[in-house]
Write a protein that holds these residues in place. Sequence first.
Motif, PDB file in Angstrom:
ATOM      1  N   TRP A 270       0.690  -1.215   0.186  1.00 53.90           N
ATOM      2  CA  TRP A 270      -0.047   0.059   0.023  1.00 53.90           C
ATOM      3  C   TRP A 270       0.857   1.362   0.068  1.00 53.90           C
ATOM      4  O   TRP A 270       1.755   1.373   0.903  1.00 53.90           O
TER       5      TRP A 270
ATOM      6  N   PRO B 160      -2.700   9.755   1.856  1.00 51.15           N
ATOM      7  CA  PRO B 160      -3.872   9.645   0.814  1.00 51.15           C
ATOM      8  C   PRO B 160      -5.038  10.514   1.318  1.00 51.15           C
ATOM      9  O   PRO B 160      -6.004  10.705   0.537  1.00 51.15           O
ATOM     10  N   LEU B 161      -4.980  10.309   2.962  1.00 50.87           N
ATOM     11  CA  LEU B 161      -6.255  10.801   3.411  1.00 50.87           C
ATOM     12  C   LEU B 161      -6.627  12.381   3.541  1.00 50.87           C
ATOM     13  O   LEU B 161      -5.648  13.103   3.976  1.00 50.87           O
TER      14      LEU B 161
ATOM     15  N   LEU C  99      -9.347   2.666   6.416  1.00 50.67           N
ATOM     16  CA  LEU C  99      -9.214   3.365   5.015  1.00 50.67           C
ATOM     17  C   LEU C  99     -10.472   3.006   4.373  1.00 50.67           C
ATOM     18  O   LEU C  99     -10.943   3.818   3.530  1.00 50.67           O
TER      19      LEU C  99
ATOM     20  N   ASP D 257     -13.071   5.881   4.662  1.00 52.89           N
ATOM     21  CA  ASP D 257     -12.810   7.062   3.774  1.00 52.89           C
ATOM     22  C   ASP D 257     -13.542   6.807   2.353  1.00 52.89           C
ATOM     23  O   ASP D 257     -13.116   6.049   1.669  1.00 52.89           O
TER      24      ASP D 257
ATOM     25  N   ASP E 291     -13.099   8.248  -0.400  1.00 55.25           N
ATOM     26  CA  ASP E 291     -12.267   8.485  -1.484  1.00 55.25           C
ATOM     27  C   ASP E 291     -11.283   7.082  -1.638  1.00 55.25           C
ATOM     28  O   ASP E 291     -10.715   6.949  -2.640  1.00 55.25           O
ATOM     29  N   GLN E 292     -10.826   6.566  -0.457  1.00 55.08           N
ATOM     30  CA  GLN E 292      -9.902   5.343  -0.430  1.00 55.08           C
ATOM     31  C   GLN E 292     -10.989   4.028  -0.578  1.00 55.08           C
ATOM     32  O   GLN E 292     -10.120   3.093  -1.095  1.00 55.08           O
ATOM     33  N   ARG E 293     -11.981   4.014  -0.381  1.00 52.41           N
ATOM     34  CA  ARG E 293     -12.860   2.815  -0.305  1.00 52.41           C
ATOM     35  C   ARG E 293     -12.936   1.961  -1.552  1.00 52.41           C
ATOM     36  O   ARG E 293     -12.693   0.786  -1.639  1.00 52.41           O
TER      37      ARG E 293
ATOM     38  N   ARG F  89     -10.528   1.834  -4.018  1.00 51.91           N
ATOM     39  CA  ARG F  89      -9.231   1.256  -4.108  1.00 51.91           C
ATOM     40  C   ARG F  89      -9.021   0.035  -3.207  1.00 51.91           C
ATOM     41  O   ARG F  89      -8.577  -0.899  -3.606  1.00 51.91           O
ATOM     42  N   VAL F  90      -9.306   0.337  -1.822  1.00 54.87           N
ATOM     43  CA  VAL F  90      -9.231  -0.938  -0.843  1.00 54.87           C
ATOM     44  C   VAL F  90     -10.067  -1.936  -1.323  1.00 54.87           C
ATOM     45  O   VAL F  90      -9.585  -3.217  -1.154  1.00 54.87           O
TER      46      VAL F  90
END
Length: 160
Positions: free
Chosen positions: A36, A84-85, A112, A115, A117-119, A121-122
């Motif tokens: 990551w 990235p947060l 993560l 968030d 925006d990150q969801r 991608r995760v």
Amino acid sequence: MKEAGPAGDAIRERQGWMRTLAMASGQELEAAWKAWTPRPTVEAVRGPEEGLVMVRSRIDAAGARFNLGEATVTRATMRLHGGPLTTDVVGSAYVLGSDREHARLAAIFDGLLTDKDQRPRVMAEVIEPLQSAQDERDAASRIDARSTLVDFFTVAREHE
């Protein structure tokens, strides 16, 4: 009573990814975390710490509850910021057993996932591959269990 509507959907979605994180191995989560980038700064809010929970069960769906025994669990709550947060997020996890690093990493990925925006991608890079691997293990386990099935011939069947 189960939640209906958007709140219920959000709860079920989180339950799904938390199950995946809890059922994954510590090594799988460690590999995902090492890959990551960029990583946020992680601070422990609570734990990781081990403890016991009482496992309760029922004789059948409507039967009286009874204490089945105790199980070791590890919990962790982590605060993530930077990287990235855009805002601080907090993630929590409970995992069966006493693997502190597993609980810590599960809490990090939970943070993560909270968030928006990150969801995506995760989900794509961590949850979906872990879920696919778990589905394969579950299928192999079902095949193995099915191979031990004994079909008892009964007198009642003889007359059908």
